[in-house]
Design an enzyme around this catalytic site. Structure first.
Site, PDB file in Angstrom:
ATOM      1  N   CYS A  36      -0.187   2.229  -4.882  1.00  0.00           N
ATOM      2  CA  CYS A  36      -0.850   4.005  -4.747  1.00  0.00           C
ATOM      3  C   CYS A  36      -0.137   5.666  -4.347  1.00  0.00           C
ATOM      4  O   CYS A  36       1.118   5.388  -3.168  1.00  0.00           O
ATOM      5  CB  CYS A  36      -2.404   3.900  -3.453  1.00  0.00           C
ATOM      6  SG  CYS A  36      -3.243   2.895  -4.502  1.00  0.00           S
ATOM      7  N   HIS A  48       0.949  -1.356   0.087  1.00  0.00           N
ATOM      8  CA  HIS A  48       0.080  -0.391   0.140  1.00  0.00           C
ATOM      9  C   HIS A  48       0.352   1.094   0.512  1.00  0.00           C
ATOM     10  O   HIS A  48       2.116   1.249   0.960  1.00  0.00           O
ATOM     11  CB  HIS A  48      -0.750  -0.082   1.234  1.00  0.00           C
ATOM     12  CG  HIS A  48      -2.198  -0.771   1.270  1.00  0.00           C
ATOM     13  ND1 HIS A  48      -3.027  -1.041  -0.075  1.00  0.00           N
ATOM     14  CD2 HIS A  48      -1.764  -2.071   2.182  1.00  0.00           C
ATOM     15  CE1 HIS A  48      -4.073  -1.692   0.331  1.00  0.00           C
ATOM     16  NE2 HIS A  48      -2.939  -2.426   1.745  1.00  0.00           N
TER      17      HIS A  48
END
Length: 526
Positions: free
Chosen positions: A402, A362
């Site tokens: 991301c 992430h």
């Protein structure tokens, strides 16, 4: 009439004056004794180094205690009960403010600036260099100074003295020092750049007779000095950045005046300069490839990254095919990620052509997230690889994460999203590439936006990267061309059930082309 009676002047007898001077001398010696007892051996050597411009190295080389140093300074009238300003200056530079208070030295006493800005610069650098940095500096000097000197337990300040003896370092010759510090710690290089710039301005002012004592004092106050807090490194970095911007703006007009004159000469040599050099990749072994694969984020309430194991399997196969030794690390916290990169930097890369690090996790706009929810900035990822055995070799980072929560839209009809299996790697919400050469940071998406991962086939970016490496490396394409093809492929992808889009973004300071040799084996995947 009242007569004003003026008191006679008080005459101090020679005996009383002698007693007073004796008492003052004793108090001063007691103060020096207190200082001596408060300093460690290393701190004494710091003072010796700072006084190198005031005393002969012949005498300083034999100094091992503070009292011996103070005797030398007193003998040459540089330190006395009537003028202890040099002692105050030394204690300020070495940040012994508590000792200054305990000795009741007047912190506002006017110091005479007897320690040169050059000595203060070197001392500031020594205070900011770690033990590991010192090892790297010694490695860089292995062909410059005798190996016997470098193998001793020599401090950075002692190393500076050795360089001065060889006439490789002085206040007007900092090129070797700047080159080393720039490779080891680019942020500290800015201090040297600022010193050289100010020193040049000072010299010009002295030559033209346009410098006043107040201007000189102001100039000294801007120098990188330990008298300020350590955050001065960042402040000076900003000053250097502004300086470069100003110089660049001022040089545009000057350059434009020479364009027409130089155009004919440039046209004659343009054919010779068209060829962009390639990084050397001659051996059978490319180097190390580390893959950090984070799947389980239960500790910080972020979703599992289903499908990331497919990306890892594909990356392992492709980079082994390209000639790398592949190391994989699973579910790493922030601390573990940093340790993996530090350990990678400590490896011997002298026989390697380059190094690769892939991070699957992430992410946020300025970095990746560990399984503990703590962020590791892109700069923190790359800094550990600024090591001597990777000097002028490409350091390649591929980041699948991301960089925000915004979704890139595309023109198209809205559809039912209930069966959408594509998910993003966004964490709840900028570092940029460092000012060091030979880095590539290939990120799966642009800032502030998400990137997509299919639990069944892996992420758009990693799968496209591996596929294009397979197809284009055997055809001789360089890595930036391959990443341009990855950008094209990923930008054309759209989720079957939605209008989600993604745009990868490579950033780099590569100085040559990265062209992997064609592997001798067949591609691992079809």
């Amino acid at each position: 009439m009242i007569l004003e009676v003026k008191p006679d002047k008080v005459l101090i007898s020679p005996r009383r004056k002698k007693v007073h001077l004796f008492r003052q001398e004793m108090e001063f010696q007691q103060m020096l004794l207190t200082v001596q007892e408060s300093l460690s051996g290393d701190e004494v050597q710091d003072l010796v180094f700072l006084c190198s411009d005031l005393l002969s190295l012949k005498y300083l080389s034999a100094v091992s205690t503070a009292s011996e140093l103070f005797v030398l300074l007193e003998t040459r009238d540089l330190l006395s009960p009537e003028d202890p300003s040099l002692l105050l200056e030394l204690l300020k530079i070495t940040k012994r403010h508590g000792l200054i208070r305990n000795l009741c030295l007047d912190a506002h006493m006017q110091t005479r600036g007897q320690i040169s800005s050059y000595r203060q610069l070197l001392f500031e650098l020594s205070e900011s260099i770690t033990g590991e940095d010192l090892k790297n500096i010694k490695f860089l000097l292995i062909k410059t100074l005798p190996r016997k000197k470098l193998e001793q337990d020599i401090t950075l300040l002692q190393l500076f003295v050795e360089l001065e003896k060889e006439d490789l370092l002085n206040e007007n010759n900092l090129d070797l020092l700047q080159g080393m510090i720039g490779k080891i710690n680019p942020s500290l290089e800015k201090i040297i750049i600022l010193y050289k710039t100010k020193n040049s301005e000072m010299f010009h002012a002295q030559e033209t007779g346009n410098i006043s004592s107040s201007a000189e004092a102001e100039w000294n106050n801007t120098m990188p000095s330990p008298l300020t807090s350590h955050s001065s490194v960042d402040i000076m970095g900003e000053q250097v950045d502004r300086l470069f911007l100003t110089e660049a703006a001022e040089s545009i007009a000057d350059q434009s005046q020479h364009l027409e004159f130089n155009s004919e000469i440039e046209n004659e040599s343009v054919t010779e300069n068209l060829e962009i050099q390639k990084y050397e990749m001659e051996g059978d072994w490319r180097g190390f490839c580390v893959i950090i694969n984070n799947y389980d984020f239960n500790a910080c309430d972020l979703p599992e990254r289903k499908g990331t194991d497919i990306d890892q399997k594909t990356l392992v196969a492709v980079f082994k095919w390209l000639g790398f030794d592949v190391l994989t690390k699973q579910d790493c916290s922030r601390e573990q990620i940093l340790k993996v990169l530090i350990d990678l930097g400590h490896r011997d890369h002298s026989r390697a052509d380059c190094v690769v690090c892939c991070v699957l996790s992430h992410g946020r706009v300025d970095g990746v997230v560990g399984v503990d929810g703590q962020i590791v900035t892109f700069k923190e990822l790359m800094n550990p690889l600024q090591c001597p055995t990777l000097y002028q070799k490409p350091k390649l980072f591929f980041i699948q994460a991301c960089r925000g929560t915004s979704r890139q839209s595309a023109v198209g009809p809205q559809t039912n999203r209930a069966d959408d299996m594509t998910v993003s790697d966004a964490a709840v919400s900028s570092d940029t590439i460092p000012e060091a050469a030979d880095y590539l940071l290939a990120m799966s998406t642009v800032p502030h936006h998400v990137s997509y991962r299919d639990p069944n086939i892996g992420t758009w970016f990693i799968q496209s990267l591996c596929s294009n490496l397979q197809q284009l490396v055997p055809r001789g394409y360089d890595l930036l061309s391959i990443l341009t093809k990855v950008n094209f492929d990923v930008s054309r992808k759209t989720c079957k059930y939605d209008v989600k889009k993604q745009m990868p973004q490579p950033e780099f300071t590569l100085t040559k082309r990265v062209v992997f040799p064609v592997p001798k084996t067949c591609p691992p995947l079809q």
